[in-house]
Design an enzyme around this catalytic site. Structure first.
Site, mmCIF file in Angstrom:
data_model
loop_
_atom_site.group_PDB
_atom_site.id
_atom_site.type_symbol
_atom_site.label_atom_id
_atom_site.label_comp_id
_atom_site.label_asym_id
_atom_site.label_seq_id
_atom_site.Cartn_x
_atom_site.Cartn_y
_atom_site.Cartn_z
ATOM 1 C CE LYS A 73 -3.765 -2.513 2.193
ATOM 2 N NZ LYS A 73 -4.526 -2.854 3.400
ATOM 3 C CG ASP A 87 -9.815 -0.508 4.477
ATOM 4 O OD1 ASP A 87 -9.615 -0.896 3.307
ATOM 5 O OD2 ASP A 87 -8.995 -0.671 5.398
ATOM 6 C CD GLN A 114 -3.371 -4.402 6.431
ATOM 7 O OE1 GLN A 114 -3.457 -3.388 5.741
ATOM 8 N NE2 GLN A 114 -3.786 -5.574 5.978
HETATM 9 N N1 GUN Z 1 -6.793 -7.161 5.921
HETATM 10 C C1 GUN Z 1 -7.095 -7.943 4.882
HETATM 11 N N2 GUN Z 1 -7.665 -7.211 3.907
HETATM 12 C C2 GUN Z 1 -7.725 -5.949 4.350
HETATM 13 C C3 GUN Z 1 -8.199 -4.726 3.791
HETATM 14 O O1 GUN Z 1 -8.716 -4.653 2.672
HETATM 15 N N3 GUN Z 1 -8.078 -3.649 4.572
HETATM 16 C C4 GUN Z 1 -7.553 -3.694 5.808
HETATM 17 N N4 GUN Z 1 -7.487 -2.571 6.507
HETATM 18 N N5 GUN Z 1 -7.093 -4.787 6.356
HETATM 19 C C5 GUN Z 1 -7.185 -5.913 5.625
#
Ligand code: GUN
Length: 280
Positions: free
Chosen positions: A51, A118, A95
């Site tokens: 990211k 998200d 996350q």
């Molecule tokens: N963990 C697994 N997929 C995701 C996601 O799309 N966003 C976040 N914040 N954590 C994750």
């Protein structure tokens, strides 16, 4: 059989985001994403790095807060509160998964819904449910995008989603429904799962088990979207789908790696820009 190349499409999308961000930067509207990671889960660290790299590529400023596995809920919530009221922060991403002593749901509800890129806050999840404009969770958004860009029709099609998580299964089911798909949601406890999957025109595999979906689950001409990503003992990556077993049957399939993973990151970049533009 067509490979649905997520890496290539994600790259094009990130180029478009970069152009937009460049215009925003020129007018003094730089975009900033804050990422909170608690603990040192190896997969999470890889995702956070991906990211961050995507942000760098697109010209989005990223701030990564690595809180360690002993971070308390209060610590994380306090940080979120500061980020909420910091004007130049456009997006806040926590996350997942968080360490087991932390209540994920409680933490996610502390994020300002306008910065919830998200789309995991209850307000945004509720908006998604009733079809209001909101941040669409990145993986669900990426799945719809890769289908549409490859001219795969959703309307009227039998869409079977295997997996019911708040992050992937439920939001992708809602997005398929919004696009007039006929949606069946299944999970690990579903009876006759093979039979239901064989009825699918579009099969979304998000069960979280390596190479679970073999040819018993797939009928000819199915479009298969593989959301899983697993690291095997030999260090290689595989998805929820047994790719080699099904590749000669399906009409199209997303590979792992290089399928939905990069699409998720590209959609995150889009959501960050959306968050900024909504503010100006
Ligand atoms: N963990 C697994 N997929 C995701 C996601 O799309 N966003 C976040 N914040 N954590 C994750």
């Amino acid at each position: 059989m067509k490979i649905l190349n997520g890496k290539e499409l994600a790259s094009k999308i990130k180029d478009r985001v970069r152009d937009t961000v460049s215009v925003l930067n020129e007018s003094g509207h730089g975009v900033t994403l804050a990422v909170i990671q608690a603990g040192d889960n190896a997969a999470s660290s890889t995702y956070v790095r991906n990211k961050r790299n995507a942000c760098d590529y697109c010209g989005i400023k990223s701030l990564v807060y690595n809180l360690g596995s002993d971070a308390t809920e209060e610590h994380i919530v306090n940080l979120i509160h500061v980020l909420n009221i910091t004007d130049y922060i456009d997006g806040i991403l926590v996350q997942l998964p968080l360490p087991s002593h932390i209540d994920e749901r409680k933490v996610l509800q502390e994020i300002d819904p306008k910065k919830d890129i998200d789309g995991f806050h209850e307000i945004n999840a509720g908006k998604l449910l009733i079809g209001e404009k909101t941040f669409v969770p990145c993986t669900a958004k990426g799945i719809i995008k890769i289908l549409k860009e490859n001219n795969i029709q959703i309307e009227g099609q039998n869409c079977v989603v295997v997996g019911r998580s708040n992050i992937v299964g439920k939001p992708v089911a809602l997005e398929l429904l919004k696009n007039n798909g006929t949606v069946t949601i299944c999970h690990s406890k579903t009876k006759n799962l093979e039979l239901i999957c064989r009825e699918a025109d579009i099969l979304i595999c998000a069960i979280g088990k390596p190479r679970f979906f073999n040819k018993e689950y797939i009928s000819p001409n199915t479009v298969v979207v593989d959301v899983g990503i697993h690291r095997l003992e030999d260090g290689s990556l595989c998805g929820d789908v047994d790719f080699d077993d099904v590749k000669d049957i399906v009409s199209a399939i997303t590979p792992v790696p290089g399928g939905i993973g990069p699409m998720t990151v590209a959609m995150l970049m889009e959501n960050c820009v959306e968050a900024k533009i909504a503010k100006i």
